[in-house]
Design a protein around this motif. Sequence first.
Motif, PDB file in Angstrom:
ATOM      1  N   LYS A  81       2.232   3.276   0.957  1.00  0.00           N
ATOM      2  CA  LYS A  81       1.539   2.925   2.198  1.00  0.00           C
ATOM      3  C   LYS A  81       1.913   1.517   2.651  1.00  0.00           C
ATOM      4  CE  LYS A  81      -3.046   2.617   4.368  1.00  0.00           C
ATOM      5  NZ  LYS A  81      -4.498   2.782   4.167  1.00  0.00           N
ATOM      6  N   GLU A  92       1.716  -1.272   6.358  1.00  0.00           N
ATOM      7  CA  GLU A  92       0.934  -1.535   7.563  1.00  0.00           C
ATOM      8  C   GLU A  92       1.739  -2.414   8.514  1.00  0.00           C
ATOM      9  OE1 GLU A  92      -3.729  -1.752   7.758  1.00  0.00           O
ATOM     10  OE2 GLU A  92      -2.946  -3.758   7.377  1.00  0.00           O
ATOM     11  N   ASP A 102       2.208  -4.637  11.867  1.00  0.00           N
ATOM     12  CA  ASP A 102       1.410  -5.457  12.766  1.00  0.00           C
ATOM     13  C   ASP A 102       2.068  -5.385  14.142  1.00  0.00           C
ATOM     14  OD1 ASP A 102       0.059  -7.409  14.186  1.00  0.00           O
ATOM     15  OD2 ASP A 102      -0.138  -8.740  12.472  1.00  0.00           O
ATOM     16  N   LYS A 123      -3.169  -3.275  13.683  1.00  0.00           N
ATOM     17  CA  LYS A 123      -2.662  -2.791  12.403  1.00  0.00           C
ATOM     18  C   LYS A 123      -2.398  -1.298  12.491  1.00  0.00           C
ATOM     19  CE  LYS A 123      -3.253  -6.875  10.581  1.00  0.00           C
ATOM     20  NZ  LYS A 123      -2.097  -7.755  10.326  1.00  0.00           N
ATOM     21  N   PRO A 126      -1.098   1.698  10.147  1.00  0.00           N
ATOM     22  CA  PRO A 126      -0.680   2.153   8.819  1.00  0.00           C
ATOM     23  C   PRO A 126       0.414   3.225   8.894  1.00  0.00           C
ATOM     24  CG  PRO A 126      -3.072   2.381   9.130  1.00  0.00           C
ATOM     25  CD  PRO A 126      -2.467   2.114  10.465  1.00  0.00           C
ATOM     26  N   SER A 130       1.576   8.781  10.202  1.00  0.00           N
ATOM     27  CA  SER A 130       1.023   7.639  10.938  1.00  0.00           C
ATOM     28  C   SER A 130      -0.418   7.991  11.284  1.00  0.00           C
ATOM     29  CB  SER A 130       1.847   7.367  12.209  1.00  0.00           C
ATOM     30  OG  SER A 130       1.312   6.276  12.920  1.00  0.00           O
ATOM     31  N   LYS A 144      -3.238   6.587  12.224  1.00  0.00           N
ATOM     32  CA  LYS A 144      -3.922   6.130  13.438  1.00  0.00           C
ATOM     33  C   LYS A 144      -3.403   6.826  14.683  1.00  0.00           C
ATOM     34  CE  LYS A 144      -5.944   1.646  12.507  1.00  0.00           C
ATOM     35  NZ  LYS A 144      -6.083   0.248  12.941  1.00  0.00           N
ATOM     36  N   SER A 192      -7.302   0.906  18.565  1.00  0.00           N
ATOM     37  CA  SER A 192      -7.333   0.899  17.099  1.00  0.00           C
ATOM     38  C   SER A 192      -8.567   1.584  16.532  1.00  0.00           C
ATOM     39  CB  SER A 192      -7.261  -0.534  16.566  1.00  0.00           C
ATOM     40  OG  SER A 192      -8.332  -1.314  17.077  1.00  0.00           O
ATOM     41  N   GLU A 194     -10.352   5.257  13.448  1.00  0.00           N
ATOM     42  CA  GLU A 194     -11.275   4.729  12.438  1.00  0.00           C
ATOM     43  C   GLU A 194     -12.661   5.340  12.549  1.00  0.00           C
ATOM     44  OE1 GLU A 194     -11.017   0.607  13.336  1.00  0.00           O
ATOM     45  OE2 GLU A 194      -9.001   0.366  12.487  1.00  0.00           O
TER      46      GLU A 194
END
Length: 447
Positions: free
Chosen positions: A26, A28, A30, A35, A37, A55, A57, A423, A427
């Motif tokens: 894994k 990440e 920027d 961020k 991942p 990917s 996200k 983002s 989440e």
Amino acid sequence: MKTKMTLLLLFSFQFIFSQQITGSWKGELDVQGMKLPLIIHIKNENNILSSTLDSPKQGATNIAVASTTFVENELVFVVPTIGLNYSGKLDNEVITGIFKQGPNELPLTFIKLNENEANQTIKRPQTPKPPFNYQTEDVSFINNTDKNTLAGTLSQPKDFNKTAPIVVMITGSGSQNRDEELFGHKPFAVIADDFAKKGIATLRIDDRGIGGSSKGIKNETTYNYATDIDAAVHFLIKRGYKNIGLVGHSEGGMIAPIVAIINKSVNFMVLMAGPGTAIDALLVKQNYLGKQLSGISEENLKKDRDSNQKIYTFIKNYSGLDLDKDLRLFLTNEDEEINEQAMKQYTAPWFRYFIAFNPDAYLSKIKIPVLAINGSLDFQVPAKDNLAAIKNSLTRAKNKNFETYEFEGMNHLFQECKTGAFSEYSEIEQTISPKVLDKMSAWILKK
């Protein structure tokens, strides 16, 4: 004999090195303060490496990696379909290297995951799971305009009366499956499940070239996608359904009014963050707000906004014969950087149609009942300006049966959120707020 043993030893060392790199890793990225991942899963079969990329996200899993090599502790993998390549050195279960995609080069470090971490699944508690207490049927039909086949799922309550409401669901921008799946969320599956339990039937379909649907034609635009939805409405008419509506999300909310104008069998529609303002202006604001949420400085935001405005205006008003050539000349004269990946997008027929589109051209002619909803934290289609524009268009249409509604604290996906930033989409465990589901279903059943 000695030669054979040397070869055998060499083979053994290669096998050991391959074993070192197998497993899940894994990293990440920027990307402008956000961020992102990335997870690569590397396998060794008969001493040949293969891998897939996730990917999370972006809701992308099992992306096929064309080639994976590991020589002298250096991992190299390439995904030509998205212009991606990576090269990094392994040292003590950490791979340090450079990620390249198009003109972008970013540092990317991978750390090995243990088996439990690698097998972790994203929690999506609202995703419906069988057995269902309603009927589902896989269906397919032909779009007679573009001659493409569309596949989808018809969901309806048991003993459904075909005078009761049924809706065709329309996905947003980009190629999406019938569940509008993104970031592990399946919003259309959640909506279909909720509606079926409340007495509303749905038809949700795979976009062209996705799932069970065939590819479309060359140089297709949003209007071509509208003919797919028109074909879906005709399919339902042939099946005997009498009360057909549309539910469109994002670009799907731009498509719905087009279909309602060309097909008089559409009785009502729900626009979920469907655009009401001119698309060129909307995209400028969307880019500005999205980058602002990711922490870009005000100075850079203004430069980016001014650049986008110039480019979009040029494309929108262009009437020449060679957009690629003339846009390059324009950018050179304006001292603007030429990004090949962006150029490909700017000159595509879909984008040219999209950037010139003004929803008012269709909304100002809509007479059927309309529910238009937005989240107050939606940066992609900002709520207040958008709902005001839709209200203005429908008022000019002398539409007597419409409602606009802003959901406080919700984003473009109608998740309850903190900031609305891109983002957050992946989440947040919630796929779509129950408040939104209740609002839409109550409005449809009332109509």
